[in-house]
Design an enzyme around this catalytic site. Structure first.
Site, PDB file in Angstrom:
ATOM      1  N   LYS A  62      50.441   5.140  17.326  1.00 18.92           N
ATOM      2  CA  LYS A  62      50.563   4.955  15.858  1.00 18.92           C
ATOM      3  C   LYS A  62      50.326   3.516  15.725  1.00 18.92           C
ATOM      4  O   LYS A  62      50.315   2.724  16.649  1.00 18.92           O
ATOM      5  CB  LYS A  62      51.785   5.456  15.485  1.00 18.92           C
ATOM      6  CG  LYS A  62      52.952   4.766  16.149  1.00 18.92           C
ATOM      7  CD  LYS A  62      54.546   5.365  15.940  1.00 18.92           C
ATOM      8  CE  LYS A  62      55.526   4.525  16.732  1.00 18.92           C
ATOM      9  NZ  LYS A  62      56.777   5.272  16.473  1.00 18.92           N
ATOM     10  N   ARG A  86      67.355   9.468  10.849  1.00 17.74           N
ATOM     11  CA  ARG A  86      66.226   8.747  10.038  1.00 17.74           C
ATOM     12  C   ARG A  86      65.299   9.839   9.656  1.00 17.74           C
ATOM     13  O   ARG A  86      65.926  10.893   8.895  1.00 17.74           O
ATOM     14  CB  ARG A  86      65.462   7.957  11.438  1.00 17.74           C
ATOM     15  CG  ARG A  86      64.998   6.534  10.997  1.00 17.74           C
ATOM     16  CD  ARG A  86      64.499   5.910  12.127  1.00 17.74           C
ATOM     17  NE  ARG A  86      63.311   6.511  12.867  1.00 17.74           N
ATOM     18  CZ  ARG A  86      62.529   6.052  13.799  1.00 17.74           C
ATOM     19  NH1 ARG A  86      62.907   4.807  14.326  1.00 17.74           N
ATOM     20  NH2 ARG A  86      61.592   6.760  14.498  1.00 17.74           N
ATOM     21  N   TYR A 140      54.970 -28.541   7.906  1.00 18.89           N
ATOM     22  CA  TYR A 140      56.039 -28.589   6.792  1.00 18.89           C
ATOM     23  C   TYR A 140      57.333 -28.857   7.008  1.00 18.89           C
ATOM     24  O   TYR A 140      58.129 -28.522   8.167  1.00 18.89           O
ATOM     25  CB  TYR A 140      56.074 -26.839   6.136  1.00 18.89           C
ATOM     26  CG  TYR A 140      54.716 -26.614   5.748  1.00 18.89           C
ATOM     27  CD1 TYR A 140      54.276 -27.440   4.615  1.00 18.89           C
ATOM     28  CD2 TYR A 140      53.905 -25.447   5.849  1.00 18.89           C
ATOM     29  CE1 TYR A 140      52.689 -27.039   3.989  1.00 18.89           C
ATOM     30  CE2 TYR A 140      52.511 -25.134   5.468  1.00 18.89           C
ATOM     31  CZ  TYR A 140      51.945 -25.844   4.595  1.00 18.89           C
ATOM     32  OH  TYR A 140      50.997 -25.444   4.058  1.00 18.89           O
ATOM     33  N   MET A 171      50.762 -20.516   7.587  1.00 16.91           N
ATOM     34  CA  MET A 171      50.041 -19.332   7.521  1.00 16.91           C
ATOM     35  C   MET A 171      48.898 -19.326   8.425  1.00 16.91           C
ATOM     36  O   MET A 171      48.794 -18.044   8.972  1.00 16.91           O
ATOM     37  CB  MET A 171      49.489 -19.241   6.144  1.00 16.91           C
ATOM     38  CG  MET A 171      49.244 -17.978   5.648  1.00 16.91           C
ATOM     39  SD  MET A 171      48.238 -17.859   3.980  1.00 16.91           S
ATOM     40  CE  MET A 171      49.699 -17.710   2.867  1.00 16.91           C
TER      41      MET A 171
HETATM   42  C1  LIG Z   1      57.453   5.210  17.865  1.00 16.79           C
HETATM   43  C2  LIG Z   1      57.893   6.627  18.405  1.00 16.79           C
HETATM   44  C3  LIG Z   1      57.902   6.692  19.612  1.00 16.79           C
HETATM   45  C4  LIG Z   1      57.412   5.607  20.796  1.00 16.79           C
HETATM   46  O1  LIG Z   1      58.528   5.018  21.130  1.00 16.79           O
HETATM   47  P1  LIG Z   1      58.672   3.824  22.240  1.00 16.79           P
HETATM   48  O2  LIG Z   1      59.898   3.429  22.285  1.00 16.79           O
HETATM   49  O3  LIG Z   1      57.382   2.956  21.719  1.00 16.79           O
HETATM   50  O4  LIG Z   1      57.900   4.629  23.561  1.00 16.79           O
HETATM   51  C5  LIG Z   1      58.397   8.125  20.224  1.00 16.79           C
HETATM   52  N1  LIG Z   1      58.870   9.042  19.149  1.00 16.79           N
HETATM   53  C6  LIG Z   1      58.792   8.663  17.998  1.00 16.79           C
HETATM   54  C7  LIG Z   1      59.325   9.522  17.126  1.00 16.79           C
HETATM   55  C8  LIG Z   1      58.390   7.693  17.384  1.00 16.79           C
HETATM   56  O5  LIG Z   1      58.522   7.149  16.104  1.00 16.79           O
END
Ligand SMILES: *Cc1c(COP(=O)(O)O)cnc(C)c1O
Length: 384
Positions: free
Chosen positions: A43, A141, A272, A320
Site C-alpha cells: 500500500k 480502528r 529561516y 520546502m
Molecule cells: C499497513 C498494514 C500492514 C503492514 O504492517 P507493517 O507493520 O508495515 O508490516 C498489515 N496489515 C494491515 C491491516 C495494515 O494496515
C-alpha cells in the site's frame, strides 16, 4: 557498465530502490515464519518504494498474496499485469465493489453494509466475490466490531449459498502496544475465527501478524502473515537488531547531489529564523531535499546526512526545497553526492536515525518520500 548503486551515479534528488533486497527480504521472512501464505503489503506506493516494482520483487521472493488499503491501489497492480491474489481493506463508504470483484480483488470487509454491498455487486456480475473479514480485536480502528461478528458470519454463510460470495479469509491487526495486549487481541481473534467456522464458513486464510508480530510472536502467525515494513528491510524499533541478524536489507537509499557549497566566516547564520550560527570559519553545503520532498521540518538541526565522506547534522531549519549541512573543513564541491539514509552497514545514516531525528517511525520516513524525488530501480527485476 556503470553500477547505479555506485554513489558517483547518484542523481540530483533520487530514491534508489534495490529490488533484489526486497526479493531477498521476502525469502528470509518466508523462511522465518514458515507460514503457508505470505501477504506482501504494498500500500501507499509500496511504502514509497513503488507499488508495482515492489509487488513484482516480493512475488519473486515467494509472497503469494499482495495487500493494499485501497481498491484503487489493487487496480493499479492489475493494470500493470500483476495477476497474483490481492486483498484490499479500506473502502469509500459509497464503494459498490463492482470493479474490485471483476478484477478479482479480495475484499476486506469491516462493516455489515460493506458485506451487503459486496453481495449485491456479486449478483450483478459474472465473477464470484472474495471476502476476508477484518475483525476489530482491540485496535478500534478499521475492522468489524465484535458485536457484529455473529450477524456478519451468518449473513455471509447465507450469501455463500445464494449469492456469488466466498469467504476466503479472516484477519485482524494488532496494536503492538505490549506483548500482553497482543496476546489478548489474539485470544479474541481465536474466538472470532471459531465463530466464523461455527457459522459454517471455511476461511482458507487466517492472518494477524504484520511486521512486529511476525518477527517476535510465533503465536500470531496462523497460516499466513501480512508484512509491510520488514519486506523493505526495515523493522520496528525493538526488532531492528533482530532484523539485522536475519539479514534483512534496507531497500531504499535516499540520495542526491550538493546544489551549492560556500566557505563562510564564523558568525554566519543559516536558514529561516537563524537557528544555527557557525562558530568558526567553515563550509556550508546545500542539499536539495526539503519538506516538499518528504523531509520533516521536525528534523531541523538534527537529521543526519552523509556528505563529503562523513555524517553531518542538518544546520538550521529544513525548508520546502532544501537544507544546509555544515561540513567543517572537509573539501566539498557542488555536485558531490550526499546520502540522507540507506544501509547502515555501508556507513550511511538509516531510516531509523531519521525517524529519531524527526520524532516519528521509520514507516513514515520511507513512505513520505515523494514530491520531486525520482525513483531509480536496481536489481534483476529493474527494467531501466
Ligand atoms: C499497513 C498494514 C500492514 C503492514 O504492517 P507493517 O507493520 O508495515 O508490516 C498489515 N496489515 C494491515 C491491516 C495494515 O494496515
Amino acid at each position: 557498465m556503470s553500477d547505479p548503486r555506485d554513489l558517483e551515479e547518484a542523481g540530483f534528488r533520487e530514491a534508489l530502490i534495490d529490488l533484489d533486497a526486497i526479493t531477498s527480504n521476502v525469502r528470509v521472512l518466508r523462511e522465518l515464519t514458515g507460514t503457508e501464505h505470505f501477504i506482501a503489503v504494498v500500500k501507499a506506493n509500496g511504502y514509497g518504494h513503488g507499488a508495482v516494482q515492489t509487488a513484482r520483487a516480493a512475488l519473486a521472493g515467494g509472497a503469494d498474496w499482495l495487500g493494499v488499503a485501497a481498491i484503487e491501489e489493487a487496480l493499479e497492480l492489475r493494470a500493470a499485469g500483476i495477476d497474483a491474489p490481492i486483498v484490499a481493506w479500506l473502502h469509500d463508504p459509497g464503494e459498490t465493489f463492482d470493479e474490485a470483484i471483476s478484477a478479482e480483488v479480495s475484499i476486506g470487509v469491516s462493516t455489515l453494509p460493506q458485506l451487503r454491498a459486496v453481495a449485491d455487486a456479486a449478483v450483478r456480475g459474472p465473477v464470484q466475490a472474495s471476502v476476508q473479514f477484518k475483525l476489530d480485536t482491540g485496535l478500534s480502528r478499521n475492522g468489524l466490531p465484535r458485536a457484529d461478528w455473529r450477524e456478519a458470519f451468518e449473513l455471509a454463510a447465507a450469501f455463500e449459498q445464494t449469492a456469488q460470495v466466498r469467504v476466503d479469509g479472516v484477519f485482524t491487526h494488532l496494536s503492538n502496544a505490549t506483548l500482553q495486549d497482543d496476546v489478548d487481541c489474539l485470544d479474541l481473534f481465536d474466538e472470532g475465527v471459531a465463530a466464523a467456522r461455527e457459522a459454517g464458513l471455511a476461511p482458507g486464510l487466517v492472518h494477524a501478524a504484520a511486521s512486529a508480530a511476525a518477527l517476535r510472536q510465533p503465536d500470531a502467525r496462523y497460516n499466513c502473515v501480512r508484512i509491510g515494513l520488514a519486506i523493505y528491510g526495515l523493522a520496528p524499533t525493538q526488532e531492528v537488531a533482530r532484523a539485522r541478524e536475519l539479514g534483512l536489507r534496507p531497500a531504499m537509499t535516499l540520495r542526491g547531489r550538493l546544489a551549492n557549497v560556500k566557505r563562510v566566516p564564523a558568525g554566519t547564520s543559516v536558514s529561516y529564523d537563524y537557528t544555527y550560527t557557525t562558530e568558526r570559519e567553515t563550509t556550508l553545503a546545500l542539499v536539495p531535499f526539503g519538506y516538499g520532498d518528504g523531509i520533516a521540518r521536525a528534523a531541523s538541526g538534527r537529521g543526519p546526512v552523509w556528505a563529503a565522506g562523513g555524517v553531518h547534522r542538518i544546520a538550521g531549519r529544513v525548508a520546502m526545497d532544501q537544507f544546509v549541512v555544515d561540513v567543517g573543513d572537509v573539501p566539498a564541491a557542488v555536485g558531490d553526492p550526499v546520502v540522507l539514509f540507506g544501509d547502515g552497514r555501508q556507513g550511511f545514516p538509516t531510516a531509523e536515525d531519521w525517524a529519531e531525528a524527526s520524532d516519528t517511525i521509520n514507516w513514515e520516513i520511507v513512505t513520505r518520500v515523494g514530491g520531486r524525488t525520482k525513483r531509480r530501480y536496481v536489481g534483476d527485476l529493474a527494467d531501466d
